[in-house]
Motif scaffolding. Structure first.
Motif, mmCIF file in Angstrom:
data_model
loop_
_atom_site.group_PDB
_atom_site.id
_atom_site.type_symbol
_atom_site.label_atom_id
_atom_site.label_comp_id
_atom_site.label_asym_id
_atom_site.label_seq_id
_atom_site.Cartn_x
_atom_site.Cartn_y
_atom_site.Cartn_z
ATOM 1 N N ILE A 6 1.006 -1.158 0.124
ATOM 2 C CA ILE A 6 -0.098 -0.025 -0.084
ATOM 3 C C ILE A 6 0.762 1.167 -0.005
ATOM 4 O O ILE A 6 1.751 1.364 0.936
ATOM 5 C CB ILE A 6 -0.737 0.115 1.143
ATOM 6 C CG1 ILE A 6 -1.810 -1.200 1.126
ATOM 7 C CG2 ILE A 6 -1.735 1.229 1.323
ATOM 8 C CD1 ILE A 6 -2.675 -1.255 2.300
ATOM 9 N N CYS A 7 0.780 2.078 -0.958
ATOM 10 C CA CYS A 7 1.498 3.468 -1.028
ATOM 11 C C CYS A 7 0.994 4.230 0.118
ATOM 12 O O CYS A 7 0.119 4.558 0.513
ATOM 13 C CB CYS A 7 1.281 3.907 -2.171
ATOM 14 S SG CYS A 7 2.185 5.652 -2.520
ATOM 15 N N ILE A 8 2.117 4.761 0.911
ATOM 16 C CA ILE A 8 1.904 5.755 2.040
ATOM 17 C C ILE A 8 2.326 6.927 1.899
ATOM 18 O O ILE A 8 2.311 7.855 2.946
ATOM 19 C CB ILE A 8 2.835 5.159 3.186
ATOM 20 C CG1 ILE A 8 4.389 5.362 2.873
ATOM 21 C CG2 ILE A 8 2.466 3.668 3.640
ATOM 22 C CD1 ILE A 8 5.138 5.236 4.076
ATOM 23 N N CYS A 9 2.190 7.275 0.448
ATOM 24 C CA CYS A 9 2.861 8.881 0.282
ATOM 25 C C CYS A 9 1.582 9.817 0.199
ATOM 26 O O CYS A 9 1.631 10.930 0.348
ATOM 27 C CB CYS A 9 3.305 8.830 -1.091
ATOM 28 S SG CYS A 9 5.010 7.703 -1.151
ATOM 29 N N CYS A 10 0.615 9.248 0.181
ATOM 30 C CA CYS A 10 -0.742 10.302 0.334
ATOM 31 C C CYS A 10 -2.088 9.420 0.723
ATOM 32 O O CYS A 10 -1.763 8.179 0.679
ATOM 33 C CB CYS A 10 -0.971 11.102 -0.997
ATOM 34 S SG CYS A 10 -2.357 10.193 -2.032
ATOM 35 N N PRO A 11 -2.959 10.062 1.178
ATOM 36 C CA PRO A 11 -4.029 9.383 1.791
ATOM 37 C C PRO A 11 -4.901 8.537 0.872
ATOM 38 O O PRO A 11 -5.774 7.438 1.497
ATOM 39 C CB PRO A 11 -5.269 10.565 2.302
ATOM 40 C CG PRO A 11 -4.490 11.759 1.872
ATOM 41 C CD PRO A 11 -3.114 11.670 1.318
ATOM 42 N N ARG A 12 -4.637 8.635 -0.439
ATOM 43 C CA ARG A 12 -5.458 7.791 -1.391
ATOM 44 C C ARG A 12 -5.019 6.286 -1.068
ATOM 45 O O ARG A 12 -5.977 5.448 -1.406
ATOM 46 C CB ARG A 12 -4.921 8.132 -2.929
ATOM 47 C CG ARG A 12 -5.717 7.546 -4.099
ATOM 48 C CD ARG A 12 -5.602 7.905 -5.078
ATOM 49 N NE ARG A 12 -6.054 7.523 -6.264
ATOM 50 C CZ ARG A 12 -7.317 8.264 -7.001
ATOM 51 N NH1 ARG A 12 -7.105 9.685 -6.613
ATOM 52 N NH2 ARG A 12 -8.015 7.731 -7.779
ATOM 53 N N GLY A 13 -3.830 5.931 -0.808
ATOM 54 C CA GLY A 13 -3.287 4.614 -0.390
ATOM 55 C C GLY A 13 -3.570 3.634 -1.635
ATOM 56 O O GLY A 13 -4.194 2.491 -1.138
ATOM 57 N N CYS A 14 -2.899 3.911 -2.650
ATOM 58 C CA CYS A 14 -3.067 2.988 -3.634
ATOM 59 C C CYS A 14 -2.460 1.501 -3.476
ATOM 60 O O CYS A 14 -1.603 1.649 -2.842
ATOM 61 C CB CYS A 14 -2.456 3.411 -4.854
ATOM 62 S SG CYS A 14 -3.066 4.972 -5.783
ATOM 63 N N HIS A 15 -3.262 0.766 -3.785
ATOM 64 C CA HIS A 15 -2.594 -0.784 -3.823
ATOM 65 C C HIS A 15 -1.695 -1.044 -4.989
ATOM 66 O O HIS A 15 -2.155 -1.032 -5.939
ATOM 67 C CB HIS A 15 -3.796 -1.792 -3.797
ATOM 68 C CG HIS A 15 -4.819 -1.769 -2.436
ATOM 69 N ND1 HIS A 15 -4.580 -2.617 -1.551
ATOM 70 C CD2 HIS A 15 -5.453 -0.850 -1.992
ATOM 71 C CE1 HIS A 15 -5.294 -2.386 -0.409
ATOM 72 N NE2 HIS A 15 -6.028 -1.172 -0.693
ATOM 73 N N PHE A 28 -1.515 5.597 -8.795
ATOM 74 C CA PHE A 28 -2.136 6.584 -9.365
ATOM 75 C C PHE A 28 -1.294 7.671 -10.009
ATOM 76 O O PHE A 28 -1.524 8.193 -10.859
ATOM 77 C CB PHE A 28 -3.380 7.169 -8.451
ATOM 78 C CG PHE A 28 -4.158 8.279 -9.209
ATOM 79 C CD1 PHE A 28 -5.287 7.842 -9.824
ATOM 80 C CD2 PHE A 28 -3.714 9.506 -8.614
ATOM 81 C CE1 PHE A 28 -5.880 8.834 -10.488
ATOM 82 C CE2 PHE A 28 -4.681 10.578 -9.240
ATOM 83 C CZ PHE A 28 -5.784 10.088 -10.026
ATOM 84 N N CYS A 29 0.039 7.746 -9.405
ATOM 85 C CA CYS A 29 0.769 9.010 -9.647
ATOM 86 C C CYS A 29 2.313 8.485 -9.513
ATOM 87 O O CYS A 29 2.728 7.442 -8.996
ATOM 88 C CB CYS A 29 0.682 10.253 -8.705
ATOM 89 S SG CYS A 29 1.465 10.056 -7.261
ATOM 90 N N PRO A 30 3.213 9.152 -10.091
ATOM 91 C CA PRO A 30 4.640 8.680 -10.128
ATOM 92 C C PRO A 30 5.176 8.409 -8.508
ATOM 93 O O PRO A 30 6.039 7.582 -8.529
ATOM 94 C CB PRO A 30 5.607 9.835 -10.688
ATOM 95 C CG PRO A 30 4.288 10.673 -11.490
ATOM 96 C CD PRO A 30 2.828 10.511 -10.911
ATOM 97 N N ARG A 31 4.547 9.148 -7.712
ATOM 98 C CA ARG A 31 5.361 8.961 -6.272
ATOM 99 C C ARG A 31 5.085 7.568 -5.923
ATOM 100 O O ARG A 31 5.869 6.926 -5.247
ATOM 101 C CB ARG A 31 4.675 9.832 -5.429
ATOM 102 C CG ARG A 31 5.053 11.317 -5.444
ATOM 103 C CD ARG A 31 4.589 11.987 -4.305
ATOM 104 N NE ARG A 31 3.391 12.426 -4.151
ATOM 105 C CZ ARG A 31 2.782 12.522 -2.855
ATOM 106 N NH1 ARG A 31 3.402 12.785 -1.856
ATOM 107 N NH2 ARG A 31 1.630 12.868 -2.766
ATOM 108 N N GLY A 32 3.813 6.882 -6.184
ATOM 109 C CA GLY A 32 3.485 5.547 -5.972
ATOM 110 C C GLY A 32 4.680 4.574 -6.528
ATOM 111 O O GLY A 32 5.205 3.570 -5.773
ATOM 112 N N ALA A 33 5.113 4.855 -7.849
ATOM 113 C CA ALA A 33 6.019 3.957 -8.600
ATOM 114 C C ALA A 33 7.476 4.078 -7.785
ATOM 115 O O ALA A 33 8.081 3.068 -7.386
ATOM 116 C CB ALA A 33 6.150 4.462 -9.764
HETATM 117 S S1 SF4 Z 1 0.397 6.294 -5.976
HETATM 118 FE FE1 SF4 Z 1 0.365 8.582 -5.783
HETATM 119 S S2 SF4 Z 1 -1.917 8.812 -5.516
HETATM 120 FE FE2 SF4 Z 1 -1.538 6.670 -5.231
HETATM 121 S S3 SF4 Z 1 -1.272 6.706 -2.783
HETATM 122 FE FE3 SF4 Z 1 0.932 6.955 -3.878
HETATM 123 S S4 SF4 Z 1 1.028 8.983 -3.732
HETATM 124 FE FE4 SF4 Z 1 -1.125 8.950 -3.500
#
Ligand code: SF4
Ligand SMILES: Cc1cc2nc3c(=O)[nH]c(=O)nc-3n(C[C@H](O)[C@H](O)[C@H](O)COP(=O)(O)OP(=O)(O)OC[C@H]3O[C@@H](n4cnc5c(N)ncnc54)[C@H](O)[C@@H]3O)c2cc1C
Lengths: 116, 419
Positions: A6-15, A28-33
């Motif tokens: 689970i991405c922890i970089c923002c509240p969206r929490g992408c799987h 959803f965005c490059p930070r997650g990658a």
């Molecule tokens: S991938 Fe981007 S949008 Fe998704 S939780 Fe991480 S920072 Fe947020």
């Protein structure tokens, strides 16, 4: 082997899914990658804890690893912190354990504690 | 009676930031009253990192953040008294405090900033059936014992409530050698930040039971086990879903409540956040009494506490200097559908700055929604949010020029976007 995170970089929490070639999907965005790659190839954490201190107003002095350490070393680092006993005075940033467990990272004090 | 220009109640991050802001606006006769033996408040026991990213652009631990504020107090030689408990505030701003040296003292203040923080809900607040053995305590108590006094509260621990403090204590206790058996959360979602879910629970394989609560406590003198059950939509335990955990300690992380009794007793109107009702200057309904930080509404980021307290401290200074303009017309701010509370609770357009700031929490996690601001029934602003969750306070700004009238009602509500 594919890893799920689970991405922890923002509240969206992408799987996220990260494959053996460090390709990340589900972000959803490059930070997650970037997070997914780092978390699978070289996960690190800052460890915070407290060590016993003598001649201070409290029994414990809070400490942290000055930089993140490899996740796999957390319990070794904790053992070393639990076995440490220091004397007041101590100030923020003072090295409490140098190069903890060969990580190249120091454990430092995070509170000013005067001698009483 | 002794007098002071500005009396600040509580020496945590809010109290210290308010004092510094008032000093920097020219007020010198300031006194901070703090019941503990140190300045810093709750930050002293929050030894984990994650503080200060907005304010100091650095990731600090709680004590490090506190020490930055303490230095600012000491540089300015602002007066403070420790071990000093405030027992009463009157409507006309007489503060009563007591300490071992002076006994009971009454002090006439020109202005007061209330910054007494919050308290944790405890076992009494939720009435779990069963025994009342030793070994049940709040996450904050467990944190204080471990981080400042060095006592591990138990060896086999169960945690009720997925608030951030509970999650952080799950990791702390695990690292110190306790076995954390699980976390039960009555809501269908976690009430902690993703970051804490991942780094405090998943890192250590601690299970999280959503839509579950502790339905029974068993133990004679010391806690022996807890029984948890799944809950239905009305949050009632469902018979037949029980699970047993043998444990010696139950840690409660079931919510924080503003410690607002002193202002209530003084007669200040209450807001929906369970703190006082304030306007955009953080002034309560009593002239010259201001409120900020966790005593006003519970914050998740200390940076926001310090910024809010800075505005409150400046406003108090303006009040003392006779510069706080106050009109007699007010706009009421209301929490509409899906919104728990909004701060401020009212706005005086004549004294408000150009950018109005609204802080609020949504009631449940939502995706693809609009936050809609209606002024006297008309939509004046709409903000799209792909994701919004209750555990992160939302802060939004609006130019005051959008409000064409100095009286009426603004309603903030959450509206689902149509697909
Ligand atoms: S991938 Fe981007 S949008 Fe998704 S939780 Fe991480 S920072 Fe947020
Ligand atoms: C356990 C916990 C963990 C947190 N973790 C984080 C985090 O990771 N990152 C982050 O940014 N933020 C975190 N926060 C949020 C943030 O740190 C706090 O919201 C903030 O420090 C609160 O500041 P405050 O001054 O409003 O309250 P406090 O720090 O609680 O200060 C209130 C002070 O008032 C004093 N007081 C109360 N009543 C009286 C009285 N009658 N007379 C005299 N003195 C009185 C108290 O002793 C206390 O010192 C956390 C909060 C808590 C509770």
């Amino acid at each position: 082997m594919e890893r799920e995170l689970i991405c922890i970089c923002c509240p969206r929490g992408c799987h996220l899914k990260v494959d053996e070639n460090l390709n990340v999907t589900g972000n959803f965005c490059p930070r997650g990658a970037a997070y997914g790659k780092q978390e699978v190839s070289n996960p690190t954490r800052v460890v915070t804890s407290s060590v016993r201190i003598s001649h201070a107003e409290l029994a414990m002095c809070p400490v942290k690893t000055k930089d993140p350490i490899p996740k796999g070393k957390i319990f070794d680092v904790m053992q070393s912190i639990i076995n440490t006993h220091i004397e007041a005075p101590v100030h923020i940033g003072d090295v409490v354990i140098a190069d903890v467990c060969g990580t190249g990272v120091d454990v430092v004090a995070t509170r000013n504690m005067e001698k009483i | 009676m002794k007098t002071k220009d500005l009396v600040i109640i509580g020496g945590g991050s809010a109290g210290m930031a308010a004092a510094v802001a008032a000093y920097d606006k020219g007020i010198r006769d300031i006194l901070i009253l703090e019941r503990n033996e140190f300045l810093g408040g709750i930050l002293n026991q929050c030894i984990h990192n994650g503080f200060g990213l907005t304010l100091f652009k650095e990731e600090l631990t709680g004590p490090e953040f506190a020490s930055r504020l303490i230095e600012q107090i000491k540089e300015r030689k602002i007066e403070y008294k420790l071990h000093t408990y405030v027992t009463n505030i009157s409507h006309d701003k007489v503060v009563t405090y007591s300490n071992a040296k002076e006994g009971v003292v009454e002090l006439q203040a020109k202005a007061i900033v209330m910054a007494a923080g919050c308290y944790e809900r405890n076992a009494g607040a939720i009435g779990i059936p069963g025994d009342r053995p030793a070994g049940i305590l709040t996450a904050g108590q467990a944190q204080l014992f471990l981080n400042e006094y060095g006592y591990l509260v138990g060896k086999r621990v169960f945690i009720l409530g997925s608030g951030d403090i509970g999650l952080i204590m799950a990791r702390r206790l695990t690292l110190e050698g306790a076995k954390v058996l699980g976390v039960a959360e009555i809501c269908a979602w976690s009430n902690g930040l993703n970051r804490n879910m991942v780094q405090c629970l998943y890192d250590y394989n601690i299970p999280l039971y959503l839509s579950h609560t502790v339905s029974k406590i068993v133990g004679k003198s010391r806690l022996e086990k807890v029984i948890i059950s799944k809950v239905d939509e009305r949050m009632q335990p469902i018979p037949g879903t029980e699970m047993e955990f043998d444990c010696d300690t139950l840690v409660l992380s079931i919510g924080l409540v503003p410690n607002n009794d002193l202002l209530n007793n003084a007669g200040a109107a209450k807001g929906r956040s369970r703190g006082a009702l304030v306007n955009e200057n953080f002034e309560t309904t009593i002239d010259g009494i201001f409120s900020c930080g966790n005593v006003l509404h519970v914050h998740d980021l200390v940076d926001n506490v310090a910024m809010e307290a800075t505005v409150a401290g400046r406003s108090a200074a303006d009040y003392i200097l006779g510069n706080l303009k106050r009109g007699d017309k007010k706009i009421a701010v209301q929490a509409g559908d899906g919104i728990g509370y909004v701060v401020p609770g009212e706005i005086d357009l004549s004294s408000a700055s150009e950018a109005l700031e609204f802080k609020f929490r949504v009631r449940k996690p939502s995706k693809n929604v609009y936050i809609v601001y209606k002024f006297n029934g008309e939509v004046v602003k709409k903000v799209f949010k792909p994701v919004i969750i209750p555990s992160e306070m939302e802060i939004q700004k609006m130019p005051k020029s959008l409000l064409k009238n100095d009286q009426g009602t603004i309603e903030v509500s959450l509206v689902q976007k149509e697909e």
